[in-house]
Scaffold this motif. Structure first.
Motif, mmCIF file in Angstrom:
data_model
loop_
_atom_site.group_PDB
_atom_site.id
_atom_site.type_symbol
_atom_site.label_atom_id
_atom_site.label_comp_id
_atom_site.label_asym_id
_atom_site.label_seq_id
_atom_site.Cartn_x
_atom_site.Cartn_y
_atom_site.Cartn_z
ATOM 1 N N VAL A 6 0.561 -1.338 0.434
ATOM 2 C CA VAL A 6 -0.389 -0.131 0.040
ATOM 3 C C VAL A 6 0.614 0.797 0.076
ATOM 4 C CG1 VAL A 6 -1.682 1.109 1.013
ATOM 5 C CG2 VAL A 6 -1.893 -1.513 1.411
ATOM 6 N N ASP A 7 0.707 2.414 -0.939
ATOM 7 C CA ASP A 7 1.496 3.405 -0.696
ATOM 8 C C ASP A 7 0.229 4.157 -0.008
ATOM 9 O OD1 ASP A 7 3.602 2.679 -2.415
ATOM 10 O OD2 ASP A 7 2.168 3.274 -4.549
ATOM 11 N N VAL A 8 0.723 5.417 0.753
ATOM 12 C CA VAL A 8 0.105 6.113 1.868
ATOM 13 C C VAL A 8 0.824 7.309 1.086
ATOM 14 C CG1 VAL A 8 -0.902 6.662 3.948
ATOM 15 C CG2 VAL A 8 -0.683 4.626 3.539
ATOM 16 N N ILE A 9 -0.327 8.491 1.062
ATOM 17 C CA ILE A 9 -0.242 9.638 0.846
ATOM 18 C C ILE A 9 -0.640 10.562 1.047
ATOM 19 C CG2 ILE A 9 0.450 11.294 -1.080
ATOM 20 C CD1 ILE A 9 -0.125 8.719 -2.626
ATOM 21 N N GLY A 10 0.234 11.469 2.407
ATOM 22 C CA GLY A 10 -0.605 12.542 3.056
ATOM 23 C C GLY A 10 -0.922 13.521 2.075
ATOM 24 N N HIS A 11 -1.850 14.344 2.688
ATOM 25 C CA HIS A 11 -2.343 15.784 1.966
ATOM 26 C C HIS A 11 -2.797 16.525 2.978
ATOM 27 C CE1 HIS A 11 -2.538 14.016 -2.339
ATOM 28 N NE2 HIS A 11 -2.745 12.712 -1.469
ATOM 29 N N GLN A 12 -3.073 17.883 3.097
ATOM 30 C CA GLN A 12 -3.677 17.992 3.854
ATOM 31 C C GLN A 12 -5.268 19.099 3.108
ATOM 32 O OE1 GLN A 12 -1.143 22.078 3.033
ATOM 33 N NE2 GLN A 12 -0.591 22.201 5.666
ATOM 34 N N TRP A 13 -5.955 18.340 4.430
ATOM 35 C CA TRP A 13 -5.735 17.311 5.239
ATOM 36 C C TRP A 13 -6.983 15.994 5.030
ATOM 37 C CZ3 TRP A 13 -6.771 22.325 5.335
ATOM 38 C CH2 TRP A 13 -5.630 23.386 5.290
ATOM 39 N N TRP A 14 -6.316 14.882 4.300
ATOM 40 C CA TRP A 14 -6.723 13.611 3.797
ATOM 41 C C TRP A 14 -5.931 12.913 3.920
ATOM 42 C CZ3 TRP A 14 -6.868 11.968 -1.196
ATOM 43 C CH2 TRP A 14 -6.133 12.789 -2.092
ATOM 44 N N SER A 74 4.196 12.228 1.927
ATOM 45 C CA SER A 74 3.660 13.426 1.756
ATOM 46 C C SER A 74 3.447 14.502 0.709
ATOM 47 C CB SER A 74 3.812 14.417 2.629
ATOM 48 O OG SER A 74 2.943 15.762 2.792
ATOM 49 N N THR A 75 2.616 14.671 -0.226
ATOM 50 C CA THR A 75 2.725 16.182 -0.702
ATOM 51 C C THR A 75 2.344 17.640 -0.423
ATOM 52 O OG1 THR A 75 0.088 16.137 -0.688
ATOM 53 C CG2 THR A 75 0.696 14.412 -2.397
ATOM 54 N N ASP A 76 2.709 17.618 0.647
ATOM 55 C CA ASP A 76 2.841 19.123 0.553
ATOM 56 C C ASP A 76 3.792 19.375 2.465
ATOM 57 O OD1 ASP A 76 0.508 18.146 2.758
ATOM 58 O OD2 ASP A 76 -0.890 18.496 1.494
ATOM 59 N N VAL A 77 3.155 19.098 3.778
ATOM 60 C CA VAL A 77 4.076 19.018 4.588
ATOM 61 C C VAL A 77 4.047 17.061 5.788
ATOM 62 C CG1 VAL A 77 2.835 21.400 5.455
ATOM 63 C CG2 VAL A 77 1.643 19.544 5.912
ATOM 64 N N ILE A 78 4.730 17.635 6.558
ATOM 65 C CA ILE A 78 4.843 16.478 7.717
ATOM 66 C C ILE A 78 3.516 15.990 7.930
ATOM 67 C CG2 ILE A 78 6.209 15.332 9.122
ATOM 68 C CD1 ILE A 78 8.613 16.649 8.296
ATOM 69 N N HIS A 79 3.178 14.657 7.811
ATOM 70 C CA HIS A 79 2.270 14.100 8.306
ATOM 71 C C HIS A 79 2.871 13.012 9.236
ATOM 72 C CE1 HIS A 79 -0.908 16.733 5.911
ATOM 73 N NE2 HIS A 79 -0.294 16.100 5.419
ATOM 74 N N SER A 80 1.812 12.076 10.109
ATOM 75 C CA SER A 80 2.443 11.095 10.824
ATOM 76 C C SER A 80 1.598 10.145 11.314
ATOM 77 C CB SER A 80 2.741 11.231 12.082
ATOM 78 O OG SER A 80 3.205 10.096 13.138
ATOM 79 N N PHE A 81 1.434 8.933 10.239
ATOM 80 C CA PHE A 81 0.319 8.089 9.842
ATOM 81 C C PHE A 81 0.696 6.904 11.527
ATOM 82 C CE2 PHE A 81 -1.035 3.829 8.517
ATOM 83 C CZ PHE A 81 -1.986 3.500 8.021
ATOM 84 N N ARG A 132 10.519 12.616 0.850
ATOM 85 C CA ARG A 132 11.077 10.777 0.881
ATOM 86 C C ARG A 132 9.701 9.796 1.773
ATOM 87 N NH1 ARG A 132 14.601 10.054 4.964
ATOM 88 N NH2 ARG A 132 14.048 7.680 5.427
ATOM 89 N N THR A 133 10.540 8.974 0.853
ATOM 90 C CA THR A 133 8.973 7.692 1.499
ATOM 91 C C THR A 133 9.931 6.748 3.000
ATOM 92 O OG1 THR A 133 9.871 7.033 -1.153
ATOM 93 C CG2 THR A 133 8.703 5.186 0.448
ATOM 94 N N ASN A 134 9.104 6.583 3.932
ATOM 95 C CA ASN A 134 8.510 5.376 4.675
ATOM 96 C C ASN A 134 8.065 4.352 4.720
ATOM 97 O OD1 ASN A 134 10.957 8.192 5.732
ATOM 98 N ND2 ASN A 134 9.084 8.573 7.289
ATOM 99 N N HIS A 135 8.532 3.790 5.718
ATOM 100 C CA HIS A 135 8.048 1.964 5.674
ATOM 101 C C HIS A 135 7.269 2.353 6.770
ATOM 102 C CE1 HIS A 135 10.067 1.014 1.245
ATOM 103 N NE2 HIS A 135 10.821 2.627 1.921
ATOM 104 N N MET A 136 6.713 1.110 7.366
ATOM 105 C CA MET A 136 4.910 0.885 8.462
ATOM 106 C C MET A 136 5.253 -0.884 7.863
ATOM 107 S SD MET A 136 2.501 1.968 10.286
ATOM 108 C CE MET A 136 2.739 2.920 11.267
ATOM 109 N N VAL A 137 4.658 -1.443 8.367
ATOM 110 C CA VAL A 137 4.601 -2.909 8.541
ATOM 111 C C VAL A 137 3.241 -3.236 8.989
ATOM 112 C CG1 VAL A 137 4.723 -5.570 7.943
ATOM 113 C CG2 VAL A 137 6.573 -3.898 7.106
ATOM 114 N N ILE A 138 1.968 -3.044 8.916
ATOM 115 C CA ILE A 138 1.009 -3.096 9.409
ATOM 116 C C ILE A 138 0.095 -5.076 9.013
ATOM 117 C CG2 ILE A 138 0.317 -0.984 10.078
ATOM 118 C CD1 ILE A 138 -2.215 -1.948 8.552
#
Lengths: 346, 335
Positions: free
Chosen positions: A133-141, A171-178, A193-199
């Motif tokens: 899954v690619d997660v992309i953070g947007h302001q605000w969704w 993220s496309t704009d600012v720093i978010h946190s998943f 940059r691309t960060n990783h997480m496993v769930i």
């Protein structure tokens, strides 16, 4: 008789009330969906809990010990008269060695376990069974893309229960946190940059999550939900999402589709085969989602009507700076037709 | 104290300030205001200097039977030659050319005047009969050191950074890396040697510092004059570009509302929305009716400019529209 309490008494009373309040919070036995300290719902979260709990106990023990000694020393050795001077000592090599070596050993122990877990969390699962899954953070969704299935959706992350899900995030704009607390810890979502997480979830269920890095006006309204399905349900979901919704040709829905392209909606939103906007959430299967606008409003006609009347009044946004949906000044009739079209996007 | 001269300068400062404000209010000329304001500032500095240094105009009244004045006379009471009037004159000259050169001369003139005022005040104070090394040290500790040390350190660091960076920006990239490492090592070694030999005379240290200053200054100025090397951005690729302006709910494009690009190519549309407050964008479809498939939808903006980058589709004729206004449209041709 004293009518008003002295400042000292008032302070004592205040402290007592605060302490009681603090104690009372412990009685909250309701389910706390974003509580990280109990009931992990997957192997990764459990692993984190197995690190947090012992470290917390060690820290709690030493907190009580040190604070107790401080309070004891303050009372036992307090100055009793003006001309009293304490016995002057130079130091104690034994004591100093003890309180240096013991914490060093403790920190080393905690450090080793923390490092082991860091390496564990850094592992990238591979194989045909792993859902990417690619997660992309947007302001605000949140935008979720499934490269294996060519699905793009928003705010609702469907995963198969019992399987590892490898998440790549940016993220496309600012720093978010998943942050889906019952399934994993927090990972920063950083532009460029691309960060990783496993769930991984043990069993089917709904797991709350939200942005955990302040990202502006509607940071608090940037929520998400991880929906763990059984494998069969997940397969059905994938099949539904990969079938394009047919363009309505009659009635309000058809009129709504035309409005979608003439009122600006298509400038920001993608509906596969109909529009290619890249700013807002992909609406191709909008009606399959339970909530919208950063997972804060129930997806029903009433909420959609309120939303379309004036989005920035419903959720703090700054559309003039390109952040969030503007008020498009739609008439009630246009809203009715647009809702009919949105409802057809199953 | 307040002598006739100092009162005159204070009056001049006040008068110049009032003139500056009045001049600005009546003519709206900022340049002239700055000149008068500079004059006011200069007069104020001189007034303060004169106040601090000059004695009273009149001898204090002394009764006939008063004991003789026993104020100590320092052996160095004779005033030395002072450079500060010259510096102040230089500042006046620089301020005078402000009318021709503009703001930089004004700032430079004011800075020089400020330095001259400070220096003159300091010199006058040192020559004053109440001066002792002890209270000089006290003033130095309380006032000068907390400001002068950090400012001096900052200036030295800025001088080195600017001077050395001019050199590094001129020479080729890899040479710059090597130079930086060598210079860094050299500086470290030099200071190690200095630190290890505490008996260096101050003359030797001053000479060394002066030599280093000259080297950095000469290198910095000459390499700055030679200019920076051309820094090439390897990622920059020339892409075909088209300007599109939205104005009065219409697209303004050259040549009959037709936009033409080659097929399957990365292109740029430089979009400007001049209808501030109204959202527009620029989008391409296979046709404008609802059967039309989307090719590209640019990010809507309600003011300003957005650069859209996308890959053109195969050859054919398409339509470009504003997603907010169906009347805004044109032909999009891919050759």
């Amino acid at each position: 008789m004293r009518l008003s309490p002295t400042p000292a008494r008032r302070a004592r009373l205040g402290a007592a009330v605060l302490a009681l309040l603090l104690l009372a919070t412990g009685c909250a036995r309701e389910t706390m969906p974003q509580d990280v300290l109990s009931h992990p719902q997957g192997p990764i979260a459990r692993r984190l809990e197995h690190l947090i709990n012992p470290v917390f106990l060690i820290a709690a023990f030493f907190f009580v010990l040190v604070q107790g000694l401080v309070i004891y020393a303050a009372i036992r050795f307090r100055r009793r008269s003006d001309d009293e001077a304490p016995v002057q000592v130079h130091g104690s090599a034994k004591l100093e060695l003890t309180w240096t070596v013991v914490p060093a050993v403790l920190l080393l122990g905690v450090g080793i376990f923390t490092l082991a877990n860091l390496f564990f969390l850094d592992q990238q699962p591979k194989g045909p069974d792993v859902v990417q899954v690619d997660v992309i953070g947007h302001q605000w969704w949140w935008e979720f893309k499934y490269p294996q299935y060519k699905i793009t959706t928003a705010n609702e992350l469907h995963i198969p229960a019992g399987k590892k899900v490898a998440i790549k995030m940016t993220s496309t704009d600012v720093i978010h946190s998943f942050w889906p607390p019952k399934l994993a810890g927090k990972v920063d979502v950083i532009p460029g940059r691309t960060n990783h997480m496993v769930i991984e979830a043990d069993a089917p269920g709904n797991f709350f999550g939200q942005c955990a890095e302040f990202c502006g006006l509607s940071h608090a309204n940037m929520r998400l939900r991880v929906i763990a399905d059984s494998q069969a349900d997940f397969d059905t979901w994938v099949a539904d999402q990969t079938t394009a919704a047919a363009l309505p040709v009659t009635g309000d829905a058809a009129a709504g589709a035309a409005l979608f392209r003439s009122k600006g909606c298509s400038g920001c939103h993608t509906v596969d085969g109909y529009s290619a906007g890249l700013v807002g959430p992909n609406l191709t299967h909008f009606n399959s989602r339970a909530r919208f606008a950063g997972y804060i409003f129930d997806n029903n006609d009433e909420m959609l009507r309120k939303w379309l009347r004036n989005p920035p009044a419903m959720k703090p946004m700054n559309p003039n700076k390109g952040l969030g949906m503007p008020n498009l000044h739609l008439s009630e009739d246009e809203i009715t037709k647009l809702i009919a079209y949105l409802d057809s996007l199953k | 104290m307040f002598s006739l001269a100092s009162k005159l300068y204070f009056a001049l400062a006040g008068f110049a300030l009032a003139t500056a404000l009045g001049y600005r209010a009546t003519t709206g000329d900022r340049q002239g205001e700055l000149i008068f304001f500079g004059l006011a500032l200069g007069a104020l500095v001189i007034a303060l200097a004169v106040t601090a240094t000059a004695g009273q105009d009149l001898e204090p009244y002394v009764t006939a039977d008063a004991p003789p004045d026993r104020r100590p006379v320092s052996p160095t009471a004779a005033a030395g030659a002072s450079p500060w009037p010259l510096v102040l004159a230089a500042s006046a000259a620089v301020l005078a050319v402000t009318t021709v050169v503009g703001a930089p001369a004004l700032i430079a003139g004011l800075i020089i005047a400020f330095i001259a005022g400070l220096g003159w005040t300091g010199q006058a104070w040192r020559e004053h009969h109440s001066f002792t090394p002890r209270n000089s040290a006290a003033v130095g500790n309380r006032l000068v050191a907390p400001v002068a040390l950090p400012v001096g350190a900052f200036l030295v660091a800025a001088f080195i950074a600017i001077g050395v960076s001019r050199v590094l920006l001129h020479i080729p990239e890899q040479a710059a890396t090597v130079t930086f490492i060598v210079v860094g090592a050299l500086v470290l070694t030099t200071f190690f040697v200095i630190a290890a030999r505490p008996r260096l005379t101050s003359a030797a240290l001053t000479g060394f510092a002066a030599a280093a200053f000259v080297v950095v200054a000469v290198a910095g100025v000459s390499f700055a004059a030679a200019g920076e090397r051309k820094i090439v951005n390897e990622h920059k690729v020339e892409t075909p570009e088209q300007d599109v302006v939205a104005l009065n709910t219409a697209f303004v494009v050259p040549s009959d509302a037709v936009i033409t690009f080659a097929a399957d190519e990365q292109v740029e549309v430089d979009f400007t929305n001049k209808d501030t407050g109204t959202f527009h964008n620029w989008a391409v479809y296979t046709s404008q009716d609802t059967k039309g498939k989307p090719i590209f939808n640019g990010r809507p903006i309600d003011h300003g400019r957005a650069v859209y980058r996308f890959t053109t589709p195969g050859p054919g004729t398409y339509v470009y529209v504003c997603d907010f206004h169906s009347s805004m449209k044109g032909e999009f041709v891919i050759r």
